[in-house]
Design a protein around this motif. Structure first.
Motif, PDB file in Angstrom:
ATOM      1  N   LYS A   1       3.924  -9.636   4.847  1.00  0.00           N
ATOM      2  CA  LYS A   1       4.732  -9.053   5.919  1.00  0.00           C
ATOM      3  C   LYS A   1       3.916  -8.054   6.724  1.00  0.00           C
ATOM      4  O   LYS A   1       2.890  -7.550   6.265  1.00  0.00           O
ATOM      5  CB  LYS A   1       5.967  -8.365   5.329  1.00  0.00           C
ATOM      6  CG  LYS A   1       6.952  -9.308   4.661  1.00  0.00           C
ATOM      7  CD  LYS A   1       8.139  -8.531   4.104  1.00  0.00           C
ATOM      8  CE  LYS A   1       9.098  -9.439   3.355  1.00  0.00           C
ATOM      9  NZ  LYS A   1      10.248  -8.672   2.795  1.00  0.00           N
ATOM     10  N   ARG A   2       4.404  -7.748   7.942  1.00  0.00           N
ATOM     11  CA  ARG A   2       3.737  -6.804   8.822  1.00  0.00           C
ATOM     12  C   ARG A   2       4.642  -5.603   9.074  1.00  0.00           C
ATOM     13  O   ARG A   2       5.875  -5.704   8.992  1.00  0.00           O
ATOM     14  CB  ARG A   2       3.373  -7.468  10.155  1.00  0.00           C
ATOM     15  CG  ARG A   2       2.428  -8.672  10.013  1.00  0.00           C
ATOM     16  CD  ARG A   2       1.066  -8.214   9.499  1.00  0.00           C
ATOM     17  NE  ARG A   2       0.107  -9.300   9.366  1.00  0.00           N
ATOM     18  CZ  ARG A   2      -0.469  -9.656   8.225  1.00  0.00           C
ATOM     19  NH1 ARG A   2      -0.123  -9.037   7.094  1.00  0.00           N
ATOM     20  NH2 ARG A   2      -1.375 -10.616   8.195  1.00  0.00           N
ATOM     21  N   LEU A   3       4.023  -4.474   9.401  1.00  0.00           N
ATOM     22  CA  LEU A   3       4.792  -3.319   9.833  1.00  0.00           C
ATOM     23  C   LEU A   3       5.462  -3.641  11.168  1.00  0.00           C
ATOM     24  O   LEU A   3       4.986  -4.502  11.915  1.00  0.00           O
ATOM     25  CB  LEU A   3       3.875  -2.099   9.998  1.00  0.00           C
ATOM     26  CG  LEU A   3       3.185  -1.578   8.738  1.00  0.00           C
ATOM     27  CD1 LEU A   3       2.227  -0.444   9.103  1.00  0.00           C
ATOM     28  CD2 LEU A   3       4.204  -1.124   7.704  1.00  0.00           C
ATOM     29  N   PRO A   4       6.539  -2.958  11.506  1.00  0.00           N
ATOM     30  CA  PRO A   4       7.183  -3.198  12.802  1.00  0.00           C
ATOM     31  C   PRO A   4       6.255  -2.817  13.954  1.00  0.00           C
ATOM     32  O   PRO A   4       5.445  -1.895  13.848  1.00  0.00           O
ATOM     33  CB  PRO A   4       8.408  -2.279  12.766  1.00  0.00           C
ATOM     34  CG  PRO A   4       8.624  -1.947  11.320  1.00  0.00           C
ATOM     35  CD  PRO A   4       7.276  -1.971  10.688  1.00  0.00           C
ATOM     36  N   ASP A   5       6.376  -3.527  15.065  1.00  0.00           N
ATOM     37  CA  ASP A   5       5.626  -3.159  16.271  1.00  0.00           C
ATOM     38  C   ASP A   5       6.071  -1.788  16.739  1.00  0.00           C
ATOM     39  O   ASP A   5       7.239  -1.402  16.532  1.00  0.00           O
ATOM     40  CB  ASP A   5       5.867  -4.205  17.372  1.00  0.00           C
ATOM     41  CG  ASP A   5       5.134  -5.512  17.108  1.00  0.00           C
ATOM     42  OD1 ASP A   5       4.061  -5.444  16.474  1.00  0.00           O
ATOM     43  OD2 ASP A   5       5.634  -6.567  17.513  1.00  0.00           O
ATOM     44  N   PRO A   6       5.174  -0.993  17.335  1.00  0.00           N
ATOM     45  CA  PRO A   6       3.822  -1.333  17.786  1.00  0.00           C
ATOM     46  C   PRO A   6       2.749  -1.097  16.742  1.00  0.00           C
ATOM     47  O   PRO A   6       1.560  -1.032  17.078  1.00  0.00           O
ATOM     48  CB  PRO A   6       3.640  -0.377  18.970  1.00  0.00           C
ATOM     49  CG  PRO A   6       4.387   0.846  18.558  1.00  0.00           C
ATOM     50  CD  PRO A   6       5.572   0.370  17.780  1.00  0.00           C
ATOM     51  N   HIS A   7       3.136  -0.966  15.477  1.00  0.00           N
ATOM     52  CA  HIS A   7       2.184  -0.616  14.424  1.00  0.00           C
ATOM     53  C   HIS A   7       1.803  -1.813  13.553  1.00  0.00           C
ATOM     54  O   HIS A   7       1.232  -1.636  12.474  1.00  0.00           O
ATOM     55  CB  HIS A   7       2.764   0.492  13.546  1.00  0.00           C
ATOM     56  CG  HIS A   7       3.256   1.681  14.317  1.00  0.00           C
ATOM     57  ND1 HIS A   7       2.465   2.342  15.241  1.00  0.00           N
ATOM     58  CD2 HIS A   7       4.462   2.320  14.318  1.00  0.00           C
ATOM     59  CE1 HIS A   7       3.155   3.341  15.764  1.00  0.00           C
ATOM     60  NE2 HIS A   7       4.368   3.354  15.226  1.00  0.00           N
ATOM     61  N   SER A   8       2.102  -3.022  13.998  1.00  0.00           N
ATOM     62  CA  SER A   8       1.910  -4.194  13.148  1.00  0.00           C
ATOM     63  C   SER A   8       0.443  -4.449  12.814  1.00  0.00           C
ATOM     64  O   SER A   8       0.141  -5.106  11.817  1.00  0.00           O
ATOM     65  CB  SER A   8       2.516  -5.438  13.808  1.00  0.00           C
ATOM     66  OG  SER A   8       1.887  -5.692  15.059  1.00  0.00           O
ATOM     67  N   GLY A   9      -0.477  -3.947  13.626  1.00  0.00           N
ATOM     68  CA  GLY A   9      -1.894  -4.141  13.355  1.00  0.00           C
ATOM     69  C   GLY A   9      -2.521  -3.017  12.560  1.00  0.00           C
ATOM     70  O   GLY A   9      -3.710  -3.082  12.213  1.00  0.00           O
ATOM     71  N   ASN A  10      -1.746  -1.974  12.266  1.00  0.00           N
ATOM     72  CA  ASN A  10      -2.286  -0.823  11.543  1.00  0.00           C
ATOM     73  C   ASN A  10      -2.632  -1.166  10.109  1.00  0.00           C
ATOM     74  O   ASN A  10      -1.957  -1.984   9.469  1.00  0.00           O
ATOM     75  CB  ASN A  10      -1.269   0.329  11.515  1.00  0.00           C
ATOM     76  CG  ASN A  10      -1.173   1.066  12.824  1.00  0.00           C
ATOM     77  OD1 ASN A  10      -1.732   0.642  13.834  1.00  0.00           O
ATOM     78  ND2 ASN A  10      -0.459   2.183  12.823  1.00  0.00           N
ATOM     79  N   ILE A  11      -3.632  -0.504   9.596  1.00  0.00           N
ATOM     80  CA  ILE A  11      -3.835  -0.518   8.157  1.00  0.00           C
ATOM     81  C   ILE A  11      -2.788   0.406   7.551  1.00  0.00           C
ATOM     82  O   ILE A  11      -2.464   1.461   8.102  1.00  0.00           O
ATOM     83  CB  ILE A  11      -5.268  -0.050   7.784  1.00  0.00           C
ATOM     84  CG1 ILE A  11      -5.490  -0.128   6.272  1.00  0.00           C
ATOM     85  CG2 ILE A  11      -5.543   1.350   8.299  1.00  0.00           C
ATOM     86  CD1 ILE A  11      -6.923   0.138   5.852  1.00  0.00           C
ATOM     87  N   LEU A  12      -2.195  -0.009   6.450  1.00  0.00           N
ATOM     88  CA  LEU A  12      -1.222   0.802   5.730  1.00  0.00           C
ATOM     89  C   LEU A  12      -1.885   1.306   4.452  1.00  0.00           C
ATOM     90  O   LEU A  12      -2.464   0.525   3.694  1.00  0.00           O
ATOM     91  CB  LEU A  12       0.017  -0.014   5.382  1.00  0.00           C
ATOM     92  CG  LEU A  12       1.053   0.669   4.473  1.00  0.00           C
ATOM     93  CD1 LEU A  12       1.670   1.880   5.171  1.00  0.00           C
ATOM     94  CD2 LEU A  12       2.124  -0.324   4.048  1.00  0.00           C
ATOM     95  N   THR A  13      -1.814   2.621   4.230  1.00  0.00           N
ATOM     96  CA  THR A  13      -2.391   3.241   3.044  1.00  0.00           C
ATOM     97  C   THR A  13      -1.276   3.945   2.290  1.00  0.00           C
ATOM     98  O   THR A  13      -0.593   4.812   2.852  1.00  0.00           O
ATOM     99  CB  THR A  13      -3.479   4.249   3.438  1.00  0.00           C
ATOM    100  OG1 THR A  13      -4.438   3.596   4.295  1.00  0.00           O
ATOM    101  CG2 THR A  13      -4.189   4.781   2.213  1.00  0.00           C
ATOM    102  N   VAL A  14      -1.073   3.581   1.035  1.00  0.00           N
ATOM    103  CA  VAL A  14       0.069   4.080   0.266  1.00  0.00           C
ATOM    104  C   VAL A  14      -0.410   4.695  -1.041  1.00  0.00           C
ATOM    105  O   VAL A  14      -1.032   4.021  -1.872  1.00  0.00           O
ATOM    106  CB  VAL A  14       1.066   2.952  -0.040  1.00  0.00           C
ATOM    107  CG1 VAL A  14       2.255   3.500  -0.821  1.00  0.00           C
ATOM    108  CG2 VAL A  14       1.542   2.282   1.240  1.00  0.00           C
ATOM    109  N   ALA A  15      -0.125   5.985  -1.222  1.00  0.00           N
ATOM    110  CA  ALA A  15      -0.428   6.655  -2.492  1.00  0.00           C
ATOM    111  C   ALA A  15       0.709   6.422  -3.480  1.00  0.00           C
ATOM    112  O   ALA A  15       1.876   6.362  -3.109  1.00  0.00           O
ATOM    113  CB  ALA A  15      -0.625   8.149  -2.249  1.00  0.00           C
TER     114      ALA A  15
END
Length: 440
Positions: A199-213
């Motif tokens: 799955k992707r993050l919602p736009d406009p952040h769909s191309g972002n790298i997601l970093t989760v602690a």
């Protein structure tokens, strides 16, 4: 047979090696690059910074090729990190140096990206020999004067050159005469693989790298072209047992420990075939060499230094190091600067960039802080006049040094660069050489 002679010989065809080789060849010098593998080859580290895309890749002349490659565009990053439970996002556009057309980077498949850079080096006149592992350096007294390597047929070869570049990665066996110093601040073990239909993050952040602690460490989630996703977990060294044994079970257990990642992968299948089908482990990825050069030789990329991957700085440090090395070599070969001055500036700027990321990451691992605290520390370590948020965007965009070569050009009326260090040289307007500093 007598040894072949070149102006420069480069060990390693990754982003660092391809960058320095191409930028030196573009000045008309004879350059040989030897690479142990045959491209395309797998490599992790898919998330680029704007400094690489709009700075170094612009200088290399590959920006149109990157745009045509259909790599996923990223305009910042999203974190679930620190004291607040809800995610927070930053945009590269918060930096004045990265506004407009320079406010994005790419999420790339490294096999394709690295091959683009290596093929570009060939077009720029670099002689490239693949399937040729380097076996050692040639020395005359204190100076490195060449390389030895094994050809695809198993034969031994020797090459002489004015300068030798070690860009052979973290496993390089070459030596600049110093020692490797590992960080005790970011000890950890990374376990990573790839998923389809993530799955992707919602736009406009769909191309972002997601970093989760999460309790055991942190995850990266890098959206690549289509539904392919690079997913990795970095666990604390005291929890290294969690990635031992059956990697498949370990990876799944760690994903289940982190609900945001588990949700994004709820409909995804792990890729189990081809170059992305293997679950891999990497450790001891945060270190630096005690020196980045000796007479006749420079280290760039992971051969010189590597820092915790939470801000995707690996390719940035590699290509920036390649640019600095090429700038120094071009200046020395042209007779404009002596070797000691040029290579001292190379190391000072390269080490400054590494240290900015390393020092900032020390504070970023304080999990009881919030993003405003991180922004404040970014301003402190970059030591500039910008706002806290802009300082953070500068740092994680790879442009906190202020080097004009790392951003989109300002036009013919742009002010000339001033020295980064007192008494040192400044970069030429095109970024390809050093300009000696003459105090007024």
């Amino acid at each position: 047979m007598p040894a072949e002679e070149f102006d420069v010989v480069v060990a390693g065809g990754g982003p660092a090696g391809s960058t320095v080789a191409a930028l030196v060849a573009m000045r008309g010098h004879r350059v040989l690059l030897v690479e142990r593998e045959v491209f395309p080859r797998y490599q992790v580290g898919e998330s680029l910074l704007p400094s690489t895309v709009h700075g170094v890749c612009r200088m290399l002349g590959v920006t149109d090729e990157l745009a045509a490659a259909d790599f996923r565009v990223k305009r910042g990053g999203t974190f679930r990190w620190g004291a607040r439970p809800e995610p927070w996002t930053f945009s590269y556009a918060a930096s004045a140096r990265l506004t407009g057309p320079a406010s994005f980077a790419y999420q790339v498949e490294r096999a394709r990206f690295d091959e683009i850079l290596l093929n570009n080096a060939k077009r720029k006149g670099v002689e490239v020999r693949e399937g040729c592992p380097v076996t050692g350096v040639v020395e005359e007294g204190e100076r490195v004067t060449g390389l030895r390597y094994t050809g695809p047929d198993g034969g031994a070869h020797e090459v002489r050159a004015r300068f030798v570049i070690d860009a052979a990665g973290h496993e390089s066996g070459l030596s600049a005469g110093g020692t490797r110093k590992h960080s005790d601040v970011f000890p950890g073990v990374a376990l990573f693989g790839y998923f389809g239909a993530g799955k992707r993050l919602p736009d406009p952040h769909s191309g972002n790298i997601l970093t989760v602690a999460f309790d055991s460490g942190w995850f990266w989630y890098v959206p690549l072209t289509g539904g392919l996703t690079s997913v990795g977990v970095v666990v604390r060294r005291d929890l290294a047992a969690k990635v031992e044994g059956d990697r498949e079970k370990a990876f799944r257990a760690l994903i289940d420990e982190c609900p945001p990642i588990a949700e994004l992968l709820s409909e995804a299948m792990r890729v189990t075939a081809g170059k992305y089908g293997k679950l891999r482990i990497r450790e001891d990825y945060s270190y630096h060499q005690s020196t980045f050069w000796r007479p006749g030789m420079m280290l760039v990329g992971d051969a010189a230094c590597s820092v915790d991957p939470v801000f995707s700085s690996g390719v940035h440090l590699a290509t920036y190091g390649g640019l600095l090395a090429a700038r120094s070599i071009n200046s020395v070969l042209a007779g404009d600067l002596d070797e000691k001055t040029a290579l001292t500036e190379f190391e000072a700027r390269y080490r400054r960039e590494y240290e900015v990321f390393r020092e900032f990451l020390t504070s970023f691992y304080e999990m009881d802080a919030n993003e405003e605290s991180y922004f404040r520390h970014a301003k402190k370590v970059t030591d500039n006049e910008h706002s806290e948020l802009e300082s953070f965007a500068d740092l994680v965009g790879g442009v906190s040094s202020g080097e004009a070569a790392l951003t989109a050009p300002d036009g013919p009326d742009a002010a000339p660069e001033t020295p980064l260090f007192p008494g040192g040289p400044a970069a030429s307007p095109d970024g390809m050489t050093w300009m000696p500093h003459h105090p007024a």
